[in-house]
Every structure is written in C-alpha cells, then in structure tokens.
Scaffold this motif. Sequence first.
Motif, PDB file in Angstrom:
ATOM      1  N   LEU A   1       0.830  -1.206   0.000  1.00 14.35           N
ATOM      2  CA  LEU A   1       0.000   0.000   0.000  1.00 14.35           C
ATOM      3  C   LEU A   1       0.868   1.262   0.000  1.00 14.35           C
ATOM      4  O   LEU A   1       0.612   2.209  -0.755  1.00 14.35           O
ATOM      5  CB  LEU A   1      -0.933   0.003   1.217  1.00 14.35           C
ATOM      6  CG  LEU A   1      -2.127  -0.948   1.167  1.00 14.35           C
ATOM      7  CD1 LEU A   1      -2.796  -1.039   2.534  1.00 14.35           C
ATOM      8  CD2 LEU A   1      -3.138  -0.508   0.122  1.00 14.35           C
ATOM      9  N   ASN A   2       1.889   1.271   0.849  1.00 10.86           N
ATOM     10  CA  ASN A   2       2.775   2.436   0.899  1.00 10.86           C
ATOM     11  C   ASN A   2       3.472   2.660  -0.436  1.00 10.86           C
ATOM     12  O   ASN A   2       3.642   3.798  -0.886  1.00 10.86           O
ATOM     13  CB  ASN A   2       3.801   2.275   2.023  1.00 10.86           C
ATOM     14  CG  ASN A   2       3.194   2.475   3.399  1.00 10.86           C
ATOM     15  OD1 ASN A   2       2.220   3.226   3.554  1.00 10.86           O
ATOM     16  ND2 ASN A   2       3.748   1.835   4.403  1.00 10.86           N
ATOM     17  N   SER A   3       3.863   1.562  -1.089  1.00  8.64           N
ATOM     18  CA  SER A   3       4.499   1.673  -2.403  1.00  8.64           C
ATOM     19  C   SER A   3       3.526   2.240  -3.434  1.00  8.64           C
ATOM     20  O   SER A   3       3.883   3.124  -4.228  1.00  8.64           O
ATOM     21  CB  SER A   3       5.004   0.299  -2.854  1.00  8.64           C
ATOM     22  OG  SER A   3       5.522   0.354  -4.167  1.00  8.64           O
ATOM     23  N   TRP A   4       2.294   1.760  -3.421  1.00  8.35           N
ATOM     24  CA  TRP A   4       1.292   2.264  -4.374  1.00  8.35           C
ATOM     25  C   TRP A   4       0.980   3.732  -4.118  1.00  8.35           C
ATOM     26  O   TRP A   4       0.860   4.518  -5.059  1.00  8.35           O
ATOM     27  CB  TRP A   4       0.022   1.419  -4.288  1.00  8.35           C
ATOM     28  CG  TRP A   4       0.226   0.003  -4.728  1.00  8.35           C
ATOM     29  CD1 TRP A   4       1.068  -0.449  -5.712  1.00  8.35           C
ATOM     30  CD2 TRP A   4      -0.415  -1.160  -4.188  1.00  8.35           C
ATOM     31  NE1 TRP A   4       0.994  -1.808  -5.819  1.00  8.35           N
ATOM     32  CE2 TRP A   4       0.091  -2.285  -4.902  1.00  8.35           C
ATOM     33  CE3 TRP A   4      -1.355  -1.382  -3.195  1.00  8.35           C
ATOM     34  CZ2 TRP A   4      -0.319  -3.588  -4.643  1.00  8.35           C
ATOM     35  CZ3 TRP A   4      -1.768  -2.688  -2.925  1.00  8.35           C
ATOM     36  CH2 TRP A   4      -1.252  -3.771  -3.642  1.00  8.35           C
ATOM     37  N   PHE A   5       0.864   4.106  -2.838  1.00  5.63           N
ATOM     38  CA  PHE A   5       0.600   5.517  -2.523  1.00  5.63           C
ATOM     39  C   PHE A   5       1.759   6.406  -2.989  1.00  5.63           C
ATOM     40  O   PHE A   5       1.543   7.516  -3.489  1.00  5.63           O
ATOM     41  CB  PHE A   5       0.360   5.705  -1.026  1.00  5.63           C
ATOM     42  CG  PHE A   5      -1.032   5.348  -0.578  1.00  5.63           C
ATOM     43  CD1 PHE A   5      -2.139   5.839  -1.248  1.00  5.63           C
ATOM     44  CD2 PHE A   5      -1.242   4.527   0.514  1.00  5.63           C
ATOM     45  CE1 PHE A   5      -3.427   5.518  -0.859  1.00  5.63           C
ATOM     46  CE2 PHE A   5      -2.521   4.195   0.925  1.00  5.63           C
ATOM     47  CZ  PHE A   5      -3.622   4.685   0.229  1.00  5.63           C
ATOM     48  N   ASN A   6       2.982   5.932  -2.831  1.00  7.01           N
ATOM     49  CA  ASN A   6       4.141   6.705  -3.291  1.00  7.01           C
ATOM     50  C   ASN A   6       4.087   6.917  -4.802  1.00  7.01           C
ATOM     51  O   ASN A   6       4.416   8.004  -5.308  1.00  7.01           O
ATOM     52  CB  ASN A   6       5.446   6.008  -2.894  1.00  7.01           C
ATOM     53  CG  ASN A   6       5.734   6.114  -1.409  1.00  7.01           C
ATOM     54  OD1 ASN A   6       5.253   7.024  -0.738  1.00  7.01           O
ATOM     55  ND2 ASN A   6       6.515   5.184  -0.877  1.00  7.01           N
ATOM     56  N   GLN A   7       3.667   5.892  -5.540  1.00  2.62           N
ATOM     57  CA  GLN A   7       3.553   6.019  -6.993  1.00  2.62           C
ATOM     58  C   GLN A   7       2.441   6.986  -7.375  1.00  2.62           C
ATOM     59  O   GLN A   7       2.591   7.777  -8.319  1.00  2.62           O
ATOM     60  CB  GLN A   7       3.291   4.642  -7.610  1.00  2.62           C
ATOM     61  CG  GLN A   7       4.458   3.672  -7.485  1.00  2.62           C
ATOM     62  CD  GLN A   7       4.122   2.303  -8.057  1.00  2.62           C
ATOM     63  OE1 GLN A   7       3.867   2.167  -9.257  1.00  2.62           O
ATOM     64  NE2 GLN A   7       4.105   1.280  -7.207  1.00  2.62           N
TER      65      GLN A   7
ATOM     66  N   ASN B   1       3.146  10.469  -9.524  1.00  4.91           N
ATOM     67  CA  ASN B   1       2.598  10.770 -10.856  1.00  4.91           C
ATOM     68  C   ASN B   1       1.548  11.885 -10.840  1.00  4.91           C
ATOM     69  O   ASN B   1       0.947  12.202 -11.875  1.00  4.91           O
ATOM     70  CB  ASN B   1       2.036   9.502 -11.520  1.00  4.91           C
ATOM     71  CG  ASN B   1       0.835   8.913 -10.770  1.00  4.91           C
ATOM     72  OD1 ASN B   1       0.131   9.593 -10.035  1.00  4.91           O
ATOM     73  ND2 ASN B   1       0.602   7.616 -10.980  1.00  4.91           N
ATOM     74  N   GLY B   2       1.319  12.489  -9.660  1.00  6.78           N
ATOM     75  CA  GLY B   2       0.410  13.634  -9.569  1.00  6.78           C
ATOM     76  C   GLY B   2      -1.053  13.283  -9.391  1.00  6.78           C
ATOM     77  O   GLY B   2      -1.894  14.173  -9.200  1.00  6.78           O
ATOM     78  N   LEU B   3      -1.387  11.985  -9.436  1.00  8.41           N
ATOM     79  CA  LEU B   3      -2.793  11.589  -9.322  1.00  8.41           C
ATOM     80  C   LEU B   3      -3.360  11.886  -7.944  1.00  8.41           C
ATOM     81  O   LEU B   3      -4.521  12.300  -7.815  1.00  8.41           O
ATOM     82  CB  LEU B   3      -2.945  10.099  -9.652  1.00  8.41           C
ATOM     83  CG  LEU B   3      -4.371   9.539  -9.613  1.00  8.41           C
ATOM     84  CD1 LEU B   3      -5.289  10.307 -10.545  1.00  8.41           C
ATOM     85  CD2 LEU B   3      -4.366   8.044  -9.963  1.00  8.41           C
ATOM     86  N   TYR B   4      -2.538  11.689  -6.904  1.00 13.91           N
ATOM     87  CA  TYR B   4      -3.029  11.947  -5.546  1.00 13.91           C
ATOM     88  C   TYR B   4      -3.487  13.393  -5.403  1.00 13.91           C
ATOM     89  O   TYR B   4      -4.560  13.671  -4.864  1.00 13.91           O
ATOM     90  CB  TYR B   4      -1.948  11.642  -4.506  1.00 13.91           C
ATOM     91  CG  TYR B   4      -2.376  12.023  -3.103  1.00 13.91           C
ATOM     92  CD1 TYR B   4      -3.123  11.138  -2.321  1.00 13.91           C
ATOM     93  CD2 TYR B   4      -2.077  13.269  -2.571  1.00 13.91           C
ATOM     94  CE1 TYR B   4      -3.538  11.489  -1.044  1.00 13.91           C
ATOM     95  CE2 TYR B   4      -2.485  13.629  -1.301  1.00 13.91           C
ATOM     96  CZ  TYR B   4      -3.221  12.740  -0.546  1.00 13.91           C
ATOM     97  OH  TYR B   4      -3.643  13.108   0.709  1.00 13.91           O
TER      98      TYR B   4
END
Length: 274
Positions: free
Chosen positions: A250-256, A260-263
């Motif tokens: 989850l932490n890895s996905w959140f970092n991505q 990429n600016g999606l967050y």
Amino acid sequence: MRNKKLLILYFILLVIAVSTMIMLWQHKTHEIPPRDYEQIKKEGVLRMVTEYNQSGYFISGDTIEGFQYELGKAIAELSGLEVQTHLEMSLAESFKKLSDNKCDIIARNIPITSKIKEEYLFTEPIVLNKQVLVQRTAEANEGKQPIRNQLDLAKKTLYIPKDSPALLRLRNLEIEIGDTIYVEEDELYSSEQLAIMVAKGDIDYAVCDQQMARLSKEQLPEIDIDTDISFTQLQSWAVRKDSPVLLDSLNSWFNQIRANGLYDKIYKRYYGKR
C-alpha cells in the motif's frame, strides 16, 4: 426405574454435548483465515471497507465518487487487483470486520494514536486533518456569535457519531479546560448528517474532522467551521498486524500515486487546495 431415568438423562447430556461440538466445528469452518498480500494476490481481490459519504464512497447521479473510493480505484489500476468496496458507517464495526478478516483495509481518514497502533498497522499518512467545531454562523443564529475560545465549551452539549475518534479528544479537552463537556454519541447519524442538523437548528454543536466539515460547508452556508477542537493529526488507512506485506505494498502504491500527480488531483477534487 431409577436406572432408566439415569440412562435417559445421560442420553440427553450426550445429545447436548454432541450438538455443541457440531456447532463449534461449524463455526470454526466458517472462520475466515488471515490474509496478507500473497493470499490477496492469489485470489485477485482486495477488500476495503469505508463509509458512505463524500470522503468515503457515495453515488452522484449515475456515478460513484468519494475520496477513498478514488484512491482505491488508483490502487486497483497499479496493482492489477480487483478492489471491492464495502460500506460501514461505524468505525468500531469497521475495525471488527478487519479483525474478523472480512476486509483487508479500512479506507478512512483514521487519526493515529499510540493506543490504536498497538493493535493495528497504519499506512503512511494519507491526509493531515484535525477536529473542528460545527456551529451556526451569527447570521444563521439570530446574531449570536460563534464560539471561538475552547473554554466556552464548558457545559455545552456536543454531538458526534457513535465511535467517533473525536470522543477521546473531547475527554482530554474536558481536563484541559477543567470543566464538563456533554458529549452525545449519535448511533444513527454521520458527521455530514449532524452538520445538517446544526444548520437547521435541531442541535447547536457537532464535532467532525476538518476535511468533512469543508465538504459540508460547501452545501451548508449556515454553518461555521473555523473553531479548532484538536491539533493537526496524521490520518491513515489501517490493516491487520498480520498483514505487513500488504502494508508495504500500500505504501508503495501511494508513493507512486503521489509521484505521478494523481493523488493531488484526487485530493483537490474533494478537499480543495492543500
């Protein structure tokens, strides 16, 4: 005759014992085994539980929206997993579902406290948030000015949803101001609904997190949300202690998603500029 009665009694006790053993066996066979990322990936399904509101998941026309829901969609695209969303308004019930292995993630803005960290694992912070007082503006309250000093909460009745994380903060605030604050935990209504009740004058005060208060303010100009109840808190998603690999994923996905600016796009859509 006496022996016959004893035989009947023993037979009844034996039937009860066997029935109990069968029930326990059936209960055990229905228990859901613990899951970490390996088991989740094998099934291809990641189960998250969130609440039904603008922060979690809601239906607008023919579209499903929600801050947590969109983060879940982004994770589904990155991971290749099917993310199933389950709804539960009670935070306590959400933790029970997590403990019972009925879901893998609680996707809510959960304040991280030392006590709760003893029982669950938390992702890196999703948002920075704080608790605020929801009250009516002077214009909507016959000219009565909103409370600005926390000392003025003494002897006031504040409404929060059942099991809200705000309860602990309000109990600490009582100690800080040296007076009683009456807290009503509402079993039926969410923070959004309590804000509506404040706007209508059904209740005078509610407490909810700032992000949700901002969303409510857009629809309810009668409410004032400018009085802080707590300091800024780190808020995250929760997983079980036996899911450390899922936590790392989850932490890895959140970092991505952040990289990429999606967050930022998702955050701005629901909460405005950070």
